[in-house]
Design an enzyme around this catalytic site. Structure first.
Site, PDB file in Angstrom:
ATOM      1  N   CYS A  58       0.828  -1.216   0.000  1.00 27.58           N
ATOM      2  CA  CYS A  58       0.000   0.000   0.000  1.00 27.58           C
ATOM      3  C   CYS A  58       0.861   1.264   0.000  1.00 27.58           C
ATOM      4  CB  CYS A  58      -0.928  -0.027   1.216  1.00 27.58           C
ATOM      5  SG  CYS A  58      -1.703   1.560   1.588  1.00 27.58           S
ATOM      6  N   GLY A  59       0.683   2.106  -1.017  1.00 29.07           N
ATOM      7  CA  GLY A  59       1.470   3.331  -1.135  1.00 29.07           C
ATOM      8  C   GLY A  59       1.247   4.298   0.010  1.00 29.07           C
ATOM      9  N   HIS A  60      -0.003   4.469   0.430  1.00 22.79           N
ATOM     10  CA  HIS A  60      -0.308   5.378   1.535  1.00 22.79           C
ATOM     11  C   HIS A  60       0.319   4.866   2.842  1.00 22.79           C
ATOM     12  CE1 HIS A  60      -2.914   7.841  -0.857  1.00 22.79           C
ATOM     13  NE2 HIS A  60      -3.688   6.832  -1.177  1.00 22.79           N
ATOM     14  N   CYS A  61       0.362   3.544   2.985  1.00 18.92           N
ATOM     15  CA  CYS A  61       0.980   2.954   4.186  1.00 18.92           C
ATOM     16  C   CYS A  61       2.475   3.257   4.217  1.00 18.92           C
ATOM     17  CB  CYS A  61       0.754   1.440   4.223  1.00 18.92           C
ATOM     18  SG  CYS A  61      -0.980   0.941   4.216  1.00 18.92           S
TER      19      CYS A  61
END
Length: 545
Positions: A58-61
């Site tokens: 996950c990029g946001h993670c």
């Protein structure tokens, strides 16, 4: 000897149980690592615990990770009793299902074993500020009038609660609402009758919202009897906004905070004589009647940034001034248009009333279906053919929502054409694109461009939203993997019921075409098949996490 081994094993099991019960947790960068085996223990052992459910892809993670770790380190160095933890949601899928994890990252906060909604920021500073507010005094304490004056200072909006006894249910409701208030809008509480009198509270307890809005009352005293946190939050939210608010980057969070679900939007020049002399007065009259139910917002089209919003509502410089009403839900935005674009009381009043009582239905924009919509490997989808191309078939449909002015969309188009060419000739895949500025789909909330969804053949109502890198290889893995690699499942969208088929002419049927009644054996087979499908769907739901 055998007895000795059994005794050793018993001691070992006792030690293991003790270490788990005592909370022997692995750590990474001062962040506790939780699993299904120790999650519940951690929420009990630590008085205050913030937990992040994440996925490695996950990029946001990945963006949140260093901020989250820095917050954990700072709190630990301060000797705080607040701890931060994380759960790999791609591994701990059962735990994710148990705690209703629908996307990554998702944060949950536990205080004294009670779960609270996390609505703080995603930087080190904002994470720590939110946590300290949740675990410290939720409201500023005002001892006297001088302290109240200092608290109010030059604020545009201030909230003061007067509660001589903070153990009452009313005071507890106020403090709970204060705890969930935005950091930039802290509540204050006092037991001083002098402070209460100074700001217009004459009852034994109560609260007041103080404002500096031009042409409006400087203070609004709460007249309700319900002192639950929800009722207080609603009162403060409504009273903290002027009757009509102009949309800016500064006011955007207050406009879209979700407290008022329906919003009346005006698009036009705020400097024009028509607005200042006529339209403003009309809106104020209606806004007064619907205060708390409908938020009136002005998009000043003299501001260049606001012109982009016109696309979302199918408006242009030539069609303004104009008004619309939107209803903001958790995963959707319904749009309503008046029968006439003339901004008069005769038109506005029935329009607002019709939306309020449900007699006016939402409007969904659509372009006409292009004659060559399916001529290329990437199909062109519009509102009118969305259900035929995307929903009402067994194909896996990879759909990009784009905007004509979006630079990222333009950069992606060549790669998208390559994806279309890759799947061309496949009976089980369709690659398509839809102009999200000109077409609305019920239940689909597009918050940025480009947005990529995969509608799997076996579950069209729950598309997967792509969150990975926009490369040919990564997109291909996402599509071929059924959306589970690099995607998160979106909320369910409504699928219109297919119209019933016209009854066939019975006399025209040949004898062998007449359907026979199912036998008991056939009914058993069908029932068993349905049970198998249900189990597979349940397993798929677990897999998505």
């Amino acid at each position: 000897m055998a007895l000795l081994f059994k005794f050793a094993a018993l001691l070992s099991s006792i030690f293991l149980f003790h270490s788990i019960a005592a909370g022997d947790y692995a750590e990474e960068d001062d962040v506790l690592i939780l699993t299904g085996d120790n999650y519940n223990n951690a929420t009990k052992e630590f008085e205050h615990l913030l937990v992040e459910f994440y996925a490695p892809w996950c990029g946001h993670c990945k963006t949140l990770a260093p901020e989250y770790a820095a917050a954990a380190k700072q709190l630990k160095e301060e000797g705080s009793d607040i701890r931060l933890a994380k759960v790999d949601g791609s591994v701990e899928r059962d735990l994710g299902l148990e705690h209703k994890i629908t996307g990554f990252p998702m944060l949950k906060f536990y205080s004294n074993q009670k779960e609270r909604r996390y609505n703080g920021g995603r930087t080190t500073t904002t994470i720590i500020e939110w946590l300290k507010k949740q675990t410290g005094p939720p409201a500023v304490i005002l001892a006297d009038v001088a302290a109240a004056q200092e608290y109010i200072g030059g604020k545009e909006v201030s909230m003061i609660g007067f509660f001589p006894d903070e153990t009452t249910d009313a005071a507890k409701g106020f403090l709970e609402a204060a705890r969930d208030a935005p950091d930039e809008s802290p509540y204050a509480i006092t037991g001083s009758t002098d402070v209460a009198k100074e700001y217009g509270i004459t009852a034994d307890f109560g609260m007041v919202v103080l404002r500096t809005f031009e042409g409006e009352e400087p203070g609004v005293v709460y007249q309700g009897e319900n002192y639950t946190a929800e009722a207080i939050t609603h009162f403060v939210g409504v009273s903290s906004l002027p009757l009509i608010i102009e949309y800016t980057m500064e006011t955007a969070p207050r406009v879209f905070d979700g407290k008022t679900k329906q919003q009346f939007l005006y698009f036009g020049s705020a400097a024009s004589d028509l607005y200042k002399n006529t339209h403003m007065a009309l809106m104020k009259e209606i806004a007064t009647k619907y205060r708390g139910k409908l938020l009136f917002v002005v998009f000043n089209t003299d501001v260049e940034e606001n012109l982009k919003v016109l696309d979302v509502f199918g408006l242009t410089n030539e069609t303004i001034p104009a008004v619309r009403i939107v209803e903001v839900a958790e995963r959707d935005m319904k749009k309503y248009a008046p029968a006439s674009e003339d901004i008069t009381m005769e038109n506005l009043s029935p329009f607002v009333e019709g939306v309020a009582d449900g007699s006016i239905r939402p409007t969904y924009r659509t372009q006409e279906i292009p004659a060559d919509w399916d001529a290329k490997s990437v199909k062109v989808v519009v509102g009118k053919n969305f259900y035929d191309v995307v929903i009402n078939n067994e194909n896996n449909v990879l759909l990009m929502f784009h905007a004509p002015w979006c630079g990222h969309c333009k950069s992606l188009m060549s790669t998208w054409d390559e994806i279309g060419e890759y799947f061309e000739g496949r009976d089980d895949y369709v690659v398509a694109k839809l102009d999200g500025t000109a077409n609305d789909i019920e239940g689909v909330d597009i918050q940025g461009f480009p947005t990529i969804h995969l509608y799997p053949g076996g579950g069209k109502s729950r598309p997967f939203k792509y969150s990975g890198q926009r490369t040919f290889k990564e997109l291909l893995v996402f599509a071929e993997g059924g959306g589970r690699s690099g995607g998160t499942m979106e909320a369910e969208i409504p699928i219109p019921k297919k119209p019933d088929q016209e009854p066939a002419d019975f006399e025209a049927l040949e004898e062998e075409d007449i359907p026979l009644e199912e036998t008991e054996e056939e009914r058993e087979i069908i029932a068993e098949a349905k049970e198998t499908i249900a189990r597979e769907q349940e397993a798929a739901a677990r897999e998505e996490l």
